[in-house]
Enzyme design. Sequence first.
Site, PDB file in Angstrom:
ATOM      1  N   SER A  40       0.828  -1.212   0.000  1.00  0.00           N
ATOM      2  CA  SER A  40       0.000   0.000   0.000  1.00  0.00           C
ATOM      3  C   SER A  40       0.858   1.256   0.000  1.00  0.00           C
ATOM      4  CB  SER A  40      -0.901  -0.012   1.250  1.00  0.00           C
ATOM      5  OG  SER A  40      -1.533   1.231   1.411  1.00  0.00           O
TER       6      SER A  40
ATOM      7  N   TYR B  38      -2.177  -0.985  10.969  1.00  0.00           N
ATOM      8  CA  TYR B  38      -2.445  -1.580   9.635  1.00  0.00           C
ATOM      9  C   TYR B  38      -1.301  -1.226   8.683  1.00  0.00           C
ATOM     10  CZ  TYR B  38      -3.792  -1.535   4.809  1.00  0.00           C
ATOM     11  OH  TYR B  38      -3.767  -1.695   3.451  1.00  0.00           O
TER      12      TYR B  38
ATOM     13  N   LYS C   2       1.925  -3.597   6.746  1.00  0.00           N
ATOM     14  CA  LYS C   2       2.318  -3.612   5.329  1.00  0.00           C
ATOM     15  C   LYS C   2       3.838  -3.411   5.210  1.00  0.00           C
ATOM     16  CE  LYS C   2      -1.579  -4.333   3.271  1.00  0.00           C
ATOM     17  NZ  LYS C   2      -1.796  -5.646   2.651  1.00  0.00           N
TER      18      LYS C   2
HETATM   19  C1  WQD Z   1      -9.933   9.011   0.949  1.00  0.00           C
HETATM   20  C2  WQD Z   1     -10.201  10.483   1.207  1.00  0.00           C
HETATM   21  C3  WQD Z   1     -10.639  11.029   3.510  1.00  0.00           C
HETATM   22  C4  WQD Z   1     -14.420   8.902   3.886  1.00  0.00           C
HETATM   23  C5  WQD Z   1      -7.262   4.075   3.144  1.00  0.00           C
HETATM   24  C6  WQD Z   1      -6.115   3.271   3.655  1.00  0.00           C
HETATM   25  C7  WQD Z   1      -5.431   2.587   2.500  1.00  0.00           C
HETATM   26  C8  WQD Z   1      -6.443   1.777   1.778  1.00  0.00           C
HETATM   27  C9  WQD Z   1      -7.530   2.705   1.230  1.00  0.00           C
HETATM   28  C10 WQD Z   1      -6.691  -0.448   2.587  1.00  0.00           C
HETATM   29  C11 WQD Z   1      -9.526  10.982   2.481  1.00  0.00           C
HETATM   30  C12 WQD Z   1     -11.854  11.315   2.640  1.00  0.00           C
HETATM   31  C13 WQD Z   1     -13.229   9.408   3.376  1.00  0.00           C
HETATM   32  C14 WQD Z   1     -15.476   9.785   4.220  1.00  0.00           C
HETATM   33  C15 WQD Z   1     -14.123  11.629   3.525  1.00  0.00           C
HETATM   34  N1  WQD Z   1      -7.015   0.824   2.644  1.00  0.00           N
HETATM   35  N2  WQD Z   1     -13.100  10.757   3.204  1.00  0.00           N
HETATM   36  N3  WQD Z   1     -15.283  11.129   4.027  1.00  0.00           N
HETATM   37  O1  WQD Z   1      -7.650   6.968   3.807  1.00  0.00           O
HETATM   38  O2  WQD Z   1      -6.786   7.445   1.445  1.00  0.00           O
HETATM   39  O3  WQD Z   1      -6.761   5.105   2.331  1.00  0.00           O
HETATM   40  O4  WQD Z   1      -8.144   3.325   2.385  1.00  0.00           O
HETATM   41  O5  WQD Z   1      -5.918  -0.998   1.886  1.00  0.00           O
HETATM   42  O6  WQD Z   1      -4.411   1.773   2.981  1.00  0.00           O
HETATM   43  O7  WQD Z   1      -5.192   4.140   4.252  1.00  0.00           O
HETATM   44  O8  WQD Z   1      -8.912   6.178   1.746  1.00  0.00           O
HETATM   45  O9  WQD Z   1     -11.274   6.306   1.065  1.00  0.00           O
HETATM   46  O10 WQD Z   1     -10.699   6.320   3.557  1.00  0.00           O
HETATM   47  O11 WQD Z   1     -10.220   8.329   2.175  1.00  0.00           O
HETATM   48  O12 WQD Z   1     -13.973  12.865   3.378  1.00  0.00           O
HETATM   49  O13 WQD Z   1     -16.571   9.381   4.699  1.00  0.00           O
HETATM   50  O14 WQD Z   1     -11.597  10.668   1.406  1.00  0.00           O
HETATM   51  O15 WQD Z   1     -10.459  12.082   4.439  1.00  0.00           O
HETATM   52  O16 WQD Z   1      -9.087  12.306   2.245  1.00  0.00           O
HETATM   53  P1  WQD Z   1      -7.486   6.548   2.396  1.00  0.00           P
HETATM   54  P2  WQD Z   1     -10.353   6.733   2.170  1.00  0.00           P
END
Ligand code: WQD
Length: 343
Positions: A125, A150, A154
């Site tokens: 990741s 988590y 990785k």
């Molecule tokens: C993306 C953006 C949030 C939800 C994580 C893990 C990564 C992988 C993918 C497993 C961010 C914003 C999100 C919401 C929002 N996981 N957001 N409202 O955090 O980049 O990555 O998930 O393999 O390892 O770290 O993905 O989709 O959670 O967030 O505003 O309800 O969307 O703040 O900027 P992230 P995400």
Amino acid sequence: MKVLVTGGTGYIGSHTVVELQEKGYDVYIIDDLSNSTIEIVDAIEEITGVRPHFSQFDLCDKAKLAEFFKQNPDIKACIHFAAKKAVGESVEKPLLYYHNNLVSFVNLLECMGDNNVNSFVFSSSCTVYGEPEYLPVDENAAIKPAVSPYGNTKQICEEILEDTIKSTDLQGIALRYFNPIGAHESAKIGELPIGVPNNLVPFVTQTAIGKREKLRVFGDDYDTKDGSCIRDYIHVVDLAKAHIVAIERLLEGKNVTPYEVFNIGTGKGFSVLEVVRTFEKVTGEKLNYEIVGRREGDVEKVWADTSYANEVLGWSAKMDLEQMLKSAWAWELALSKKEGIKA
Ligand code: WQD
């Protein structure tokens, strides 16, 4: 040729099984179904016409895993997805994550070594980069101290893999994913978050379909064009295809070094608000959202330098954000129809 896919009923795993089968591979899935259902095996069969072999057990059970390899001696390669992956949960339950993700990983490498399975693709990741020093981030960027157990698992698995490769005949590729979204064009498989989604896109589609009252946008005071965080969103099928290219690179002995690492992204960054606007544009749905405070641990902006994967791996992402979001919406519609039927 027989290929083992651990976590093959999961989101990325199931899409990779479909691509493997469509290339003619004989796929064996091991999954404990802790975060997916057996119906995914049925869906894969509906898409490809071939039912993958399926064994349900926990990779932490070494005896069961050794027995599996004994029963299936001609497996030639393994793509490893099986792991717990909820960032927030890992902060609340670190030992659950260290035990599950590391013991299963070590068991798998030991059993592969005992059975001369020497081609291995690992699901890593971009979280290993944390908040990168420079953007776009390439594979030479510094690995930052993980902000969650988590993300730390990785990093530790990458180190275990590299050390094991140095001292055995194992050849491996770690694929560092950016943000996988979207679903297979059949809308028969896709992201199946259990409970309230942590990730952005399933929360967007569930809000649009009416399962959630509104989307909370976690902060618009970042140093970005519209203040919301930037990510490199990649279609899950483009990501799945990268695994086929990687495993064939190893099986055909084309890897330049025994251990290789590639960033698997599109090379483009989009903000949360751009994702929201694009979703509204492609679906015609008005999204109910509210700007709230920042989410703990969020990186401000990250997107991939994909030149190494493009030039050396010989892979590139094909689908754009509109296609990704359209496929995510089609999946949500199909899901709710199925749930509607069930209800
Ligand atoms: C993306 C953006 C949030 C939800 C994580 C893990 C990564 C992988 C993918 C497993 C961010 C914003 C999100 C919401 C929002 N996981 N957001 N409202 O955090 O980049 O990555 O998930 O393999 O390892 O770290 O993905 O989709 O959670 O967030 O505003 O309800 O969307 O703040 O900027 P992230 P995400």
